[in-house]
Design a protein around this motif. Structure first.
Motif, PDB file in Angstrom:
ATOM      1  N   GLU A  37     -18.414 -39.018  15.641  1.00 39.48           N
ATOM      2  CA  GLU A  37     -18.215 -37.923  14.702  1.00 39.48           C
ATOM      3  C   GLU A  37     -17.438 -38.394  13.485  1.00 39.48           C
ATOM      4  OE1 GLU A  37     -16.726 -33.271  14.622  1.00 39.48           O
ATOM      5  OE2 GLU A  37     -16.083 -34.574  16.249  1.00 39.48           O
ATOM      6  N   ASN A  38     -16.495 -39.313  13.688  1.00 36.94           N
ATOM      7  CA  ASN A  38     -15.698 -39.811  12.573  1.00 36.94           C
ATOM      8  C   ASN A  38     -16.552 -40.538  11.550  1.00 36.94           C
ATOM      9  OD1 ASN A  38     -13.217 -40.407  11.175  1.00 36.94           O
ATOM     10  ND2 ASN A  38     -13.362 -42.495  11.958  1.00 36.94           N
ATOM     11  N   ASN A  40     -19.944 -40.341  11.518  1.00 38.25           N
ATOM     12  CA  ASN A  40     -21.174 -39.577  11.331  1.00 38.25           C
ATOM     13  C   ASN A  40     -22.410 -40.462  11.513  1.00 38.25           C
ATOM     14  OD1 ASN A  40     -22.724 -37.302  10.793  1.00 38.25           O
ATOM     15  ND2 ASN A  40     -22.853 -37.766   8.602  1.00 38.25           N
ATOM     16  N   ARG A 238     -13.101 -35.243   4.567  1.00 40.58           N
ATOM     17  CA  ARG A 238     -12.952 -36.706   4.595  1.00 40.58           C
ATOM     18  C   ARG A 238     -14.287 -37.269   5.080  1.00 40.58           C
ATOM     19  NH1 ARG A 238      -8.142 -34.512   6.469  1.00 40.58           N
ATOM     20  NH2 ARG A 238      -6.221 -35.282   5.469  1.00 40.58           N
ATOM     21  N   SER A 243     -14.260 -42.801   6.595  1.00 39.05           N
ATOM     22  CA  SER A 243     -14.419 -43.248   7.973  1.00 39.05           C
ATOM     23  C   SER A 243     -14.603 -44.754   8.086  1.00 39.05           C
ATOM     24  CB  SER A 243     -15.618 -42.527   8.614  1.00 39.05           C
ATOM     25  OG  SER A 243     -15.399 -41.131   8.648  1.00 39.05           O
ATOM     26  N   ASN A 246     -10.657 -45.681   7.417  1.00 37.29           N
ATOM     27  CA  ASN A 246      -9.682 -44.983   8.266  1.00 37.29           C
ATOM     28  C   ASN A 246      -8.257 -45.093   7.732  1.00 37.29           C
ATOM     29  OD1 ASN A 246     -11.542 -43.978  10.024  1.00 37.29           O
ATOM     30  ND2 ASN A 246     -10.846 -45.115  11.806  1.00 37.29           N
ATOM     31  N   LYS A 287     -16.044 -28.736  10.907  1.00 34.27           N
ATOM     32  CA  LYS A 287     -16.337 -29.967  11.632  1.00 34.27           C
ATOM     33  C   LYS A 287     -16.021 -31.178  10.768  1.00 34.27           C
ATOM     34  CE  LYS A 287     -20.123 -27.673  14.133  1.00 34.27           C
ATOM     35  NZ  LYS A 287     -21.571 -27.709  14.460  1.00 34.27           N
ATOM     36  N   LYS A 288     -16.160 -32.365  11.360  1.00 30.76           N
ATOM     37  CA  LYS A 288     -15.952 -33.589  10.595  1.00 30.76           C
ATOM     38  C   LYS A 288     -17.049 -33.772   9.553  1.00 30.76           C
ATOM     39  CE  LYS A 288     -14.437 -37.802   9.605  1.00 30.76           C
ATOM     40  NZ  LYS A 288     -15.459 -38.175   8.631  1.00 30.76           N
ATOM     41  N   ASP A 289     -18.288 -33.524   9.919  1.00 29.34           N
ATOM     42  CA  ASP A 289     -19.432 -33.733   9.034  1.00 29.34           C
ATOM     43  C   ASP A 289     -19.620 -32.521   8.131  1.00 29.34           C
ATOM     44  OD1 ASP A 289     -21.756 -34.633   7.861  1.00 29.34           O
ATOM     45  OD2 ASP A 289     -23.037 -34.107   9.558  1.00 29.34           O
ATOM     46  N   LYS A 290     -18.681 -32.303   7.232  1.00 31.62           N
ATOM     47  CA  LYS A 290     -18.665 -31.080   6.441  1.00 31.62           C
ATOM     48  C   LYS A 290     -19.782 -31.016   5.401  1.00 31.62           C
ATOM     49  CE  LYS A 290     -13.628 -30.793   6.970  1.00 31.62           C
ATOM     50  NZ  LYS A 290     -13.641 -29.838   8.063  1.00 31.62           N
TER      51      LYS A 290
END
Length: 381
Positions: A37-38, A40, A238, A243, A246, A287-290
């Motif tokens: 997820e970080n 994607n 972000r 990613s 980091n 979510k992470k994948d905005k």
């Protein structure tokens, strides 16, 4: 003294060995995810052992990727590595430049498939020569080209020119009417943020600049931003470039969307048989994948109808994810838009266009940084 020194070395060696052993045990027994997820993206699965894979070297390459993707505490180690390199004064982490004003900017790698891509696009255009449609191609420059002034040191030398030169080669090989949005983007640098600082996409304002270039070349009247309702749906975005490095010290950024309350939309996702009245899936804002809030992530074919559009023109849009944030502006100039992601649509958009007599326009839109490796380009026929 020598005994004490030897004892210390032995102790450090033992601790190192214990650490390696502990990580190995964790690696062996920890669950292996399929998706990061970080980052994607899907992680490398354990490769199949075949004679062909061993002989070609692909097996060992895939094993190496598998070990790297599933290494224990991988994100933490990447973050520590980044902080160490930044403290040492480095301004390029992997393929990411650490630029001014908080920008992380992806480097542009020399393309290898320019000729092949140009031929694919030409073949597609040739198939539509006898159709009453206007076909256009927009190759969007990325931040490394438009924001060269934010790159560290002398890194900006030649980078933008290389990307634009490749775009020129593709335009010429494709033989499709080009829509170059470079000048529009450059002209609007002082008016707003054109690219995200922590993601590879252009912002919604950047997409609007691309839309203006499209309207200018097509002789269309663009919708004015002040006639739309702007809404900031997250302040904690972000993205993909973040990613890759980091760097946890970097704050998130905003995503702004635009809606027209006078539009009457029907958005149909063919693969899921889902119908909605919005171009945005706002659940992704949590979510992470905005960025996937635009057009609800990935779909082979989306049919968008604006019943209040003052035109009967219909657009086929063949694209990568850059186009997703431009669609909310395009709905004002087309009664219907068919959005194709040819990574997943397997029947060839040219056949679709030939079967749908209402289609008046075709736009192919891809960004320059991923054009060379985008699998969707191979699906354009």
């Amino acid at each position: 003294m020598d005994k004490e020194k030897n004892s210390a070395v032995t102790c450090l060696a033992a601790l190192s060995a214990a650490g390696v052993l502990a990580l190995s045990v964790i690696f062996l027994f920890s669950p292996k995810g399929d998706f990061s997820e970080n980052e994607n993206r899907y992680l490398q699965s354990f490769p199949s052992l075949t004679r062909e894979a061993v002989e070609s070297g692909a097996f060992m390459e895939d094993i190496n990727s598998y070990l790297c993707d599933h290494f224990p505490f991988r994100d933490l180690f990447i973050s520590l590595k980044t902080r160490t390199e930044l403290l040492a004064g480095r301004r390029k982490i992997g393929q990411v430049y650490v630029g001014e004003d908080g920008y992380l900017i992806e480097a542009y790698e020399e393309p290898k498939n320019t000729e092949q891509i140009g031929q694919i696009l030409k073949n597609f255009g040739d198939k539509l020569n006898d159709q009453p449609v206007e076909v256009d191609l927009m190759l969007v420059p990325t931040a490394v080209c438009i924001y060269r002034d934010k790159l560290p040191g002398l890194a900006f030398l030649g980078l933008g020119e290389e990307q634009l030169e490749t775009a020129k080669e593709v335009y010429e090989a494709a033989g499709i009417d080009p829509i170059d949005c470079t000048e529009e983007l450059l002209a609007r640098k002082g008016e707003g943020q054109l690219y995200y600082k922590l993601d590879h996409h252009w912002t919604t304002f950047g997409a609007y600049a691309g839309y203006l270039a499209f309207c200018r070349e097509k002789g269309l009247e663009p919708v004015a931003l002040e006639d739309l309702e702007a809404e900031t749906v997250t302040e904690d975005f972000r993205g993909t470039i973040y990613s890759k490095v980091n760097d946890y010290s970097r704050p998130g950024e905003e995503i702004t969307i635009y809606t027209d309350p006078s539009a009457e939309l029907t958005v149909f996702y063919e693969d899921t048989n889902e119908t909605t009245d919005s171009l945005y899936a706002l659940d992704y804002a949590q979510k992470k994948d905005k960025y996937s809030l635009f057009l609800n992530n990935l779909h082979p074919l989306i049919q968008i109808t604006n019943e209040k559009a003052e035109t009967d023109r219909e657009l086929v849009l063949i694209k990568d994810s850059y186009a997703n944030s431009m669609v909310p502006f395009l709905i004002h100039n087309f009664k219907r838009i068919y959005v194709f992601d040819t990574r997943y649509y397997k029947w060839g958009p040219s056949s679709f266009i030939q079967e749908h007599e209402g289609v008046t326009d075709v736009l192919l839109l891809y960004n320059m940084n991923t054009l060379d490796t985008d699998l969707g380009v191979r699906g354009i026929y």
